[in-house]
Write a protein that holds these residues in place. Sequence first.
Motif, short mmCIF file in Angstrom:
data_model
loop_
_atom_site.label_atom_id
_atom_site.label_comp_id
_atom_site.label_asym_id
_atom_site.label_seq_id
_atom_site.Cartn_x
_atom_site.Cartn_y
_atom_site.Cartn_z
N GLY A 130 9.97 5.71 0.90
CA GLY A 130 11.05 4.81 0.51
C GLY A 130 11.29 3.64 1.43
N ARG A 131 10.45 3.49 2.46
CA ARG A 131 10.63 2.35 3.36
C ARG A 131 9.30 1.68 3.64
NH1 ARG A 131 14.32 5.86 5.61
NH2 ARG A 131 16.45 5.09 5.47
N ILE A 132 9.38 0.40 4.05
CA ILE A 132 8.17 -0.27 4.53
C ILE A 132 8.02 0.12 6.00
CG2 ILE A 132 7.06 -2.48 5.01
CD1 ILE A 132 7.40 -2.04 2.06
N ILE A 133 7.02 0.94 6.29
CA ILE A 133 6.93 1.45 7.65
C ILE A 133 5.96 0.65 8.51
CG2 ILE A 133 7.58 3.83 7.17
CD1 ILE A 133 4.32 4.12 7.42
N TRP A 134 5.20 -0.23 7.87
CA TRP A 134 4.23 -1.01 8.65
C TRP A 134 3.95 -2.29 7.90
CZ3 TRP A 134 -0.71 -3.07 8.32
CH2 TRP A 134 -1.34 -3.36 9.55
N LEU A 156 -4.96 -3.89 10.32
CA LEU A 156 -4.76 -2.61 9.63
C LEU A 156 -5.58 -1.49 10.27
CD1 LEU A 156 -3.40 -1.30 7.08
CD2 LEU A 156 -5.59 -1.60 5.96
N HIS A 157 -6.88 -1.76 10.49
CA HIS A 157 -7.73 -0.70 10.99
C HIS A 157 -7.48 -0.36 12.45
CE1 HIS A 157 -10.23 0.07 7.46
NE2 HIS A 157 -9.85 -1.15 7.13
N LYS A 158 -6.85 -1.33 13.16
CA LYS A 158 -6.55 -1.06 14.57
C LYS A 158 -5.18 -0.42 14.73
CE LYS A 158 -9.03 -5.24 15.53
NZ LYS A 158 -8.57 -6.62 15.32
N SER A 159 -4.46 -0.30 13.62
CA SER A 159 -3.09 0.21 13.72
C SER A 159 -3.06 1.62 14.31
CB SER A 159 -2.45 0.23 12.34
OG SER A 159 -1.30 1.03 12.38
N LYS A 160 -2.06 1.83 15.18
CA LYS A 160 -1.91 3.15 15.79
C LYS A 160 -0.98 4.02 14.96
CE LYS A 160 -4.17 2.79 19.79
NZ LYS A 160 -4.08 1.42 20.27
N LEU A 190 0.85 -1.17 0.00
CA LEU A 190 0.00 0.00 0.00
C LEU A 190 0.90 1.23 0.00
CD1 LEU A 190 -3.08 0.38 0.40
CD2 LEU A 190 -2.65 0.63 2.83
N GLY A 191 0.53 2.23 -0.75
CA GLY A 191 1.35 3.42 -0.74
C GLY A 191 0.76 4.49 -1.62
N ALA A 192 1.13 5.71 -1.33
CA ALA A 192 0.58 6.83 -2.08
C ALA A 192 1.09 6.80 -3.52
CB ALA A 192 0.99 8.14 -1.42
N ILE A 243 0.68 7.26 10.05
CA ILE A 243 0.69 7.32 8.58
C ILE A 243 -0.33 6.34 8.01
CG2 ILE A 243 2.10 6.91 6.54
CD1 ILE A 243 4.45 7.84 8.54
N VAL A 244 -0.39 5.16 8.61
CA VAL A 244 -1.40 4.18 8.19
C VAL A 244 -2.79 4.76 8.42
CG1 VAL A 244 -2.35 1.89 8.62
CG2 VAL A 244 0.11 2.23 8.63
N GLN A 245 -2.97 5.35 9.60
CA GLN A 245 -4.25 5.97 9.93
C GLN A 245 -4.65 7.01 8.90
OE1 GLN A 245 -6.72 5.65 12.05
NE2 GLN A 245 -5.78 3.70 12.66
#
Lengths: 257, 265
Positions: free
Chosen positions: A222-226, A233-237, A40-42, A240-242
């Motif tokens: 440029g990195r996998i941050i999560w 996914l939806h519970k992630s704090k 997933l990514g912009a 950036i994911v949020q």
Amino acid sequence: MSSTENPILSLKNLHKSFEDHHVLQGIDLELFPQQSLAILGASGSGKSVLLKLILGLMPADKGSLALNGQKFEPTRQKDSRKLYARCGVLFQHSALFDSLPVWHNIAFSLIMNHKLPQHHAKQKAISLLEDVGLDTSCADLFPVALSGGMKKRVGLARALATNPDILFCDEPTTGLDPIMSNTIDHLIHSLAKKHQTTVLSITHNIISLPLLASHVAMLFQGRIIWYDSIDKLHKSKNPIVQQFIQGKQKKSSPASP
Amino acid sequence: MLPRDPLGLILQGLALLGRPVLQSLLALGDMVSFTLNVLLRTFLPPFYPRIILQHAVEIGFFSLPVVGLTAFFAGMVLALQGHTGFARFSAEAAVPRIVALTLTRELGPVLTGLIVAGRMSSAIAAEIASMKVTEQINALITLSIKPLHYLVVPRVIAAVIVLPILVSISDIIGIMGGTLISVYQLDFHPDTYLQNTWNFIEPLDVISGLVKASAFGFLIAIMGCYQGLRCEEGAQGVGRATTLAVVAASVSILFANFILTSLFF
Ligand SMILES: Nc1ncnc2c1ncn2[C@@H]1O[C@H](COP(=O)(O)OP(=O)(O)OP(=O)(O)O)[C@@H](O)[C@H]1O
Ligand SMILES: [Mg+2]
């Protein structure tokens, strides 16, 4: 799923720059058998570039890859041949061959590599067309006569024609209406289940995720941050994911990652 | 006023001149290595005879009308001009010979080469370049097909085979054009004219023309494919690639023509 198994594909510290634009800054990622992983990514975050590095369509600046635990240099023909023999690729813009009719596009590898006689190949292509939910009358059309969504589905049929172990999908649903997106997501999901295919897909479409992926990796700067399973996914704090899930640009959110 | 650092200035000037030269040399090197690579692959499997045939038809058959027309007019003009020239020292009888010689050795191959270059090297470059920008080439690669084998080699073989055929046809049509003008306007007898042509022409005249034609075919296909594959992203890149292909093919045909002519003399 089964992280005790060995990964099919693992990436270590992959870097890629274009002149002074450092697109990928050390990607570590593992893909396990029969997993369906979504990156997933912009837009512009380097998802397609990452796929091209894996497929050897561009050289990486730094880093290493392994295929089934063996070191693997995709830009070397000897290595890439092994990957191509067992993978199918759906390109972002389908990349169908304009000069060939739909059925020949789908059966291309069967004819060229597996030396299937034309009529057999055509039969197989037509059954694949049915699998991806297209009318069999499309078989003799040329790609110019297809809509974007139809092209995507033909591209998917082509990627699946040789029953690959690994399926790479670059934005299988971008630019499609929600209903068509949903159909394609279902298709990939059910076909992957049926053939026990490992799927690596790229998307920026949150709605697609539950069908498309069991696991999600978030690419950012440029990195996998999560990385985790889709339920988390939806519970992630992770802010950036949020942000990505809610589709909001938080201007001042220096919340702890 | 003297510049403060004349040596620096001279070096700067040299660098300014040197950079484009260096870049051209690099580009030339790339082109040469591409060509050698293609030559090597021509003799290595896999082979695609059916695709060669398709390209041969595309390059040859559809070029026939314009090649034939050009040859016809060239033949007529040659007869007229030849007559004007030779009449000045009463050597009109040499008209059939000069028409035949010029056509088979020079104009047939060069005109055909240039016309097919304009038509086909641009078409080849555009087709391959657009395949590149739409990732069709990447798709080929991931389907385990080597673009050089599948896209380049068949076109090169087709062009090398087809150009001599086109040139043979254009030789015949050109001579017919010359005959027509000579008979209807310059009062030649058709039998003597053709007899004269036939007796005068030597195998080497025709063969040298056909060898040239093959070489030109090679250049046309190579330049089209090279520019197509090296095309930059975007529609602009495709346009540039087609232009470059025609220019490169035409210039290299004229250059090769000079080299080959010197060899055959
Ligand atoms: N061939 C190239 N030359 C120069 N820069 C490139 C090239 N390919 C990609 N880039 C740059 O790398 C970055 C990432 O591109 P990429 O195509 O991977 O984005 P993406 O994540 O797939 O985006 P999208 O979701 O819009 O497809 C972009 O900023 C792009 O400008
Ligand atoms: Mg992309």
